[in-house]
Each structure stands twice: as structure tokens, then as C-alpha cells.
Design a protein around this motif. Structure first.
Motif, mmCIF file in Angstrom:
data_model
loop_
_atom_site.group_PDB
_atom_site.id
_atom_site.type_symbol
_atom_site.label_atom_id
_atom_site.label_comp_id
_atom_site.label_asym_id
_atom_site.label_seq_id
_atom_site.Cartn_x
_atom_site.Cartn_y
_atom_site.Cartn_z
ATOM 1 N N ARG A 1 5.420 -11.523 -3.558
ATOM 2 C CA ARG A 1 6.422 -10.978 -4.483
ATOM 3 C C ARG A 1 6.181 -9.539 -4.907
ATOM 4 O O ARG A 1 7.117 -8.842 -5.293
ATOM 5 N N THR A 2 4.937 -9.090 -4.873
ATOM 6 C CA THR A 2 4.640 -7.785 -5.452
ATOM 7 C C THR A 2 5.318 -6.648 -4.693
ATOM 8 O O THR A 2 5.416 -6.677 -3.461
ATOM 9 N N ALA A 3 5.750 -5.665 -5.457
ATOM 10 C CA ALA A 3 6.308 -4.447 -4.863
ATOM 11 C C ALA A 3 5.274 -3.328 -4.829
ATOM 12 O O ALA A 3 5.553 -2.246 -4.303
ATOM 13 N N ASP A 4 4.091 -3.581 -5.388
ATOM 14 C CA ASP A 4 3.035 -2.564 -5.432
ATOM 15 C C ASP A 4 2.300 -2.488 -4.100
ATOM 16 O O ASP A 4 2.301 -3.434 -3.312
#
Length: 313
Positions: free
Chosen positions: A160-163
Motif C-alpha cells: 500500500r505504501t506510496a513512499d
């Protein structure tokens, strides 16, 4: 434990004997070293959490087995459990600005990173909320100052992370096993996808039994990452693998020199990290074991399977 011979006792004495055994069991000391004091015991949804301490440090175990983490009372940043010192090798292969750690335990690696690199933004993902609570209450882990703790499944967080991260530390284990969905080629490929171009991954490869599981994990890493370096933790079964996106391989002697520089910078906190070259001059070639995939990751079976042809070259 030796069995009792019931032939020596009459049936009428059996209840009293049983009563004595029950009361004796209540007095049995949990299986921690005799010089340690029991501080806290709790069964969470995922772990049997045991906190103990001696005059020098406080320890976290999942069950009454090996130490998962430790807090040195005189130096909270010190990495007292040997394999955790080797997880710091990510700093040798890069200069991280943003880091992700999957698996909190007692927070020893998180404390070290916050002390050695206070400007690093650090996300820590831990599945068990009770482990987070224990780390904060008994091991001095405090959010803020660049540290964020996420109660989540590690793989779901990665999805899920966008980082994007310069350094990812993988250290998610139960007492004697590991989540199979975080040992597969697909998962490692997802981790690869959240790295910056110079990103580094450090992985604790614990033996977890007499079988070839650790070899399958290493082979799976080498399937996904262009470069993998292996470091044997002295006098321990653990291997710490460092995976990078580099097209060419770094010189082993230069790596050893860089470890020495890191140790000088970190001081006593990295006493257990030995400046050494990684295993082999080339990318490891592992044979005789399967690559772990989402369709085939028999983690518990491989913990005990021994294959004579398996090995690293």
C-alpha cells in the motif's frame, strides 16, 4: 523429563501425589537463565511475550527461547543481540534518508538508527499491537522525531505504501518460525519496488531448525536482487543478507573497511559487529533447494528437511 512409574504407588495415594505435583509445578521457574528476573509475561494473539532482565540489560523473548531483542540499561542504543548488530550493515552499503523496518520486537534496531542517524525518517511495521505496547512500556521506544510505528501486516504495508525507501530491514519472526508470505519471491519483488535506485535491504536469515529453510530464503533473494552479500554472525546460526540493486559487485575488502568506519562512528553500540568480508567473491549460487513463491512456500516443512545436495557456492 523422566516419566513416573505408577507401579510403585497404591491407587489410594495417587490423588495426593497428583496434588503435590500440581503445587510443585506452580513453583517451577520459567525457562529463562537463572541470573535473570522475570518482569512480564503475556499471551497476545500472535506471541507468548516474555520480558526479563538482569543487572545489565532487559530482554524480550517470544516464548522461553532465544532473545529477540535487548535493551542495555547503560546504553539504550547498543545492539546487544549479535544478529541485530549485523542488520546495521545497511548503513555500510548506503547513506539512508528514509528507512523501513518490518518487525519491531523490543525496538533495539530502531533505537540504534534513531541514535546513529537522527535525521533518518524511520517507519516501523509490527503486526502485534501488544508487542508495540511492550516495546514502549519496557524498552523505551518512543514515536516522534522521525519514528513512526504502524500496526499492520508487513506485506500489506509494502503493497500500500506510496513512499520509497533507501533502506529496508526485514526481521519478522515468531518464536520458532516466520510468516511464509514474507519469504517469497513475490514479496521480495514488492520490496524491491519500493526501493530508491540506491536502495539496500538487510534480511535476518535465521536457521529456525535443522533443515534447509535458510538456504531457500537466500536462493529466493538471489533470484530477485542483482547483488546479494552474506554475512555469518559469529558463533550464531544467523546469517544476515544484504541485497542491493547494483549492477556490479563491491569489493569485499572495501566492504570490510567501510564496516570498520561505521563501527568507529557508532562506538560501543556496534561492539558485536566484526569488520569482515562477505561470504564469497561472487553472488551466492544456492543449489538443491526450492525458490519460495506465493504458490509454494512450505516454510515449516523446510525447517526440518535436510537435503545432502543443498549448499552455497
Amino acid at each position: 523429563m523422566k516419566g513416573l512409574s505408577v507401579n510403585r504407588f497404591s491407587f489410594c495415594s495417587a490423588p495426593s501425589i497428583l496434588l503435590v505435583l500440581v503445587f510443585a509445578a506452580c513453583e517451577v521457574r520459567p525457562e529463562i537463565p537463572k541470573h535473570e528476573r522475570l518482569v512480564y509475561v503475556h499471551d497476545s494473539l500472535y506471541n507468548h511475550i516474555v520480558v526479563s532482565e538482569d543487572d545489565e540489560a532487559r530482554y524480550l523473548r517470544f516464548g522461553y527461547g532465544a532473545k529477540q531483542s535487548a535493551l542495555t540499561l547503560g546504553n539504550p542504543a547498543s545492539l546487544r543481540v549479535p544478529y541485530t548488530a549485523y542488520l546495521a550493515l545497511g548503513m555500510v552499503f548506503g547513506n539512508p534518508e528514509r528507512a523501513l523496518m518490518i518487525g519491531l520486537a523490543g525496538g533495539s534496531v530502531a533505537r540504534f538508527i534513531r541514535s546513529a542517524c537522527p535525521d533518518v525518517a524511520l517507519d516501523v511495521v509490527e503486526l502485534d499491537p501488544d508487542v508495540v505496547r511492550v516495546a514502549k512500556r519496557y524498552f523505551g521506544v518512543d514515536e516522534g522525531g522521525g519514528l513512526r510505528i504502524h500496526v499492520d501486516d508487513g506485506r500489506m504495508f509494502v503493497k500500500r505504501t506510496a513512499d520509497r525507501y533507501d533502506w529496508v530491514v526485514l526481521d519478522a519472526f515468531h518464536a520458532d518460525s516466520m510468516p511464509h508470505h514474507m519469504a517469497t519471491a513475490e514479496f521480495f519483488d514488492e520490496v524491491k519496488g519500493i526501493l530508491t535506485p540506491r536502495g539496500v535491504v538487510t534480511v535476518n536469515v535465521a536457521p529456525l531448525g535443522p533443515g534447509v529453510l535458510y538456504l531457500s530464503i537466500i536462493r529466493t533473494l538471489t533470484r530477485v536482487f542483482p547483488q546479494v552479500y552474506l554475512f555469518q554472525v559469529p558463533e550464531r546460526g544467523n546469517i544476515v543478507a544484504v541485497a542491493t540493486l547494483d549492477g556490479s559487485r563491491l569489493d569485499g575488502k572495501q566492504i570490510a573497511r567501510s564496516i570498520h568506519v561505521l563501527k568507529e562512528r557508532a562506538g560501543d553500540a556496534l561492539d558485536l559487529l566484526v569488520p569482515a568480508t562477505p561470504y564469497g567473491n561472487q553472488k551466492p549460487l544456492v543449489r538443491g533447494v526450492p525458490v519460495l513463491t506465493d504458490d509454494y512456500a512450505p516454510v515449516d516443512w523446510l525447517r526440518y528437511r535436510q537435503t545432502p545436495a543443498a549448499g552455497i557456492r
